[in-house]
Design an enzyme around this catalytic site. Structure first.
Site, PDB file in Angstrom:
ATOM      1  N   ASP A  31      25.954  73.337  60.017  1.00  0.00           N
ATOM      2  CA  ASP A  31      27.134  72.897  60.760  1.00  0.00           C
ATOM      3  C   ASP A  31      27.930  74.135  61.172  1.00  0.00           C
ATOM      4  O   ASP A  31      28.111  75.047  60.359  1.00  0.00           O
ATOM      5  CB  ASP A  31      28.003  71.990  59.867  1.00  0.00           C
ATOM      6  N   ASP A  56      24.921  77.563  64.110  1.00  0.00           N
ATOM      7  CA  ASP A  56      24.928  76.831  65.373  1.00  0.00           C
ATOM      8  C   ASP A  56      23.494  76.464  65.767  1.00  0.00           C
ATOM      9  O   ASP A  56      22.587  77.296  65.652  1.00  0.00           O
ATOM     10  CB  ASP A  56      25.550  77.764  66.433  1.00  0.00           C
ATOM     11  N   TYR A 145      28.909  63.755  78.765  1.00  0.00           N
ATOM     12  CA  TYR A 145      28.522  63.484  77.373  1.00  0.00           C
ATOM     13  C   TYR A 145      27.356  62.512  77.326  1.00  0.00           C
ATOM     14  O   TYR A 145      26.315  62.798  76.729  1.00  0.00           O
ATOM     15  CB  TYR A 145      29.726  62.924  76.595  1.00  0.00           C
ATOM     16  N   LYS A 149      23.331  63.244  76.398  1.00  0.00           N
ATOM     17  CA  LYS A 149      22.661  62.490  75.331  1.00  0.00           C
ATOM     18  C   LYS A 149      21.385  61.817  75.858  1.00  0.00           C
ATOM     19  O   LYS A 149      20.355  61.805  75.181  1.00  0.00           O
ATOM     20  CB  LYS A 149      23.609  61.446  74.738  1.00  0.00           C
ATOM     21  N   VAL A 188      39.551  55.552  67.379  1.00  0.00           N
ATOM     22  CA  VAL A 188      40.647  54.631  67.711  1.00  0.00           C
ATOM     23  C   VAL A 188      41.194  53.926  66.476  1.00  0.00           C
ATOM     24  O   VAL A 188      42.408  53.782  66.324  1.00  0.00           O
ATOM     25  CB  VAL A 188      40.216  53.620  68.814  1.00  0.00           C
ATOM     26  N   ILE A 204      47.633  52.605  73.998  1.00  0.00           N
ATOM     27  CA  ILE A 204      46.362  52.057  74.488  1.00  0.00           C
ATOM     28  C   ILE A 204      46.128  52.539  75.906  1.00  0.00           C
ATOM     29  O   ILE A 204      46.997  52.388  76.773  1.00  0.00           O
ATOM     30  CB  ILE A 204      46.383  50.510  74.442  1.00  0.00           C
ATOM     31  N   GLU A 273      35.045  54.708  81.373  1.00  0.00           N
ATOM     32  CA  GLU A 273      35.298  53.604  80.448  1.00  0.00           C
ATOM     33  C   GLU A 273      34.192  52.554  80.552  1.00  0.00           C
ATOM     34  O   GLU A 273      33.745  52.236  81.650  1.00  0.00           O
ATOM     35  CB  GLU A 273      36.654  52.952  80.785  1.00  0.00           C
TER      36      GLU A 273
END
Length: 311
Positions: A31, A56, A145, A149, A188, A204, A273
């Site tokens: 890590d 790394d 992101y 992935k 969250v 929110i 979103e």
């Protein structure tokens, strides 16, 4: 077994490490502590079966040295995970999540080590119905992101097909629980609980109708570890979630009880979103004999107790 956990000092990583140590494996954590923390793994530091390496996954020489330990299994959790940071600094996320994964994969291939690759539910398009998102449902990279992935997922699966390397891609849904950061973006549940305890407003993004499938972290860690142990998982993509979604508005009400403390603010990345996230985990149940054990209400209670003890 000898097991490498990249990102093992992170929020989910530390629970995976705990489970592996409980099973008496020899565990190496790699890590760089950019997202993880030694505090997360302090309770294991005197365990003779644990080796902690600060470094790394982009450092190929370090990886070459580490893999001389002849691991039986590699849980690859190290990643940049912040959606907004990926939008602001896409190269950093791509370098860590795609190229870093390639570096780990290469060592797994050379030493024939099974890899469990931690992807994310953020690769999906929105859930289209109440049956939940299955692994064969459409993906939609709405941020660098999720794009990074997906690229890494494809590399992992290509190594399974091209080299017969034991490999599995896992897509846990939104995970929460003790040791999650309660500031910044991502956690969250932790952020809401901390603000609630400190008598601060719960903010929110947007109208709050977006839903999340919230998976308690110990259920998530059990899933991750099982995916590594089982040969049934090789070459597969597997979801894990609670199988229940809740709107962010309802989640806030569940945590704060006083609706006057809930405030809506402008969304920082509405383009990324996902309006409805609901997991279908039938495949995990079938292949791994896994299903969640902790309800949302129970998980929130456990998380609140931990945050109280940490304040």
């Amino acid at each position: 077994m000898k097991v490498l956990v990249t990102g093992g000092a992170g929020f989910i990583g530390r629970w995976v490490v705990k489970r592996l140590l409980d099973h008496n494996h020899s565990v190496w954590i790699l890590d760089d502590l950019s997202n993880g923390s030694l505090k997360n793994i302090a309770e294991f530091e005197n365990n003779p079966n644990l080796n902690i390496v600060k470094g790394d996954i982009k450092n190929q020489e370090l990886l070459q040295q580490l893999f001389l330990n002849q691991y039986d299994l590699c849980y690859h959790l190290a990643a940049s995970i912040n959606v907004q940071e990926s939008i602001d600094y896409p190269k950093t996320t791509f370098d860590n999540d795609t190229i870093g994964t390639f570096n780990v994969l290469e060592q797994c291939r050379k030493h024939n080590v099974k890899i469990v690759f931690m992807s994310t539910c953020m690769v999906y398009d929105r859930a289209s119905n109440d049956n939940g998102i299955k692994e064969i449902d459409p993906i939609k990279p709405t941020s660098p992101y999720s794009g990074s992935k997906i690229a890494a997922e494809n590399m992992v699966l290509s190594y399974f097909h091209a080299y017969n390397l034991p490999a599995v891609v896992i897509r846990p849904f939104n995970t929460y629980g003790p040791f999650q950061k309660s500031g910044g973006e991502g956690g969250v549940v932790a952020i809401f609980i901390k603000n609630s305890l400190n008598n601060k407003p719960l903010y929110i993004y947007g109208d709050g109708t977006q839903t999340r499938d919230l998976l308690y972290v110990e259920d998530c860690a059990r899933f991750i570890v099982k995916a590594g142990y089982s040969d049934n998982s090789n070459g597969e993509i597997i979801n894990a979630g609670l199988g229940r979604d809740i709107s962010i508005n309802e989640l806030a009400k569940l945590i704060v009880k006083d609706e006057s403390r809930i405030q809506h603010v402008k969304h920082i990345h509405p383009q990324s979103e996902i309006q409805k996230l609901l997991c279908n985990y039938e495949k995990a149940k079938h292949l791994l004999n896994w299903e969640p054990q902790v309800s949302l209400e129970e998980g929130i209670k456990k998380t609140e107790e931990w945050i109280k003890s940490d304040i």
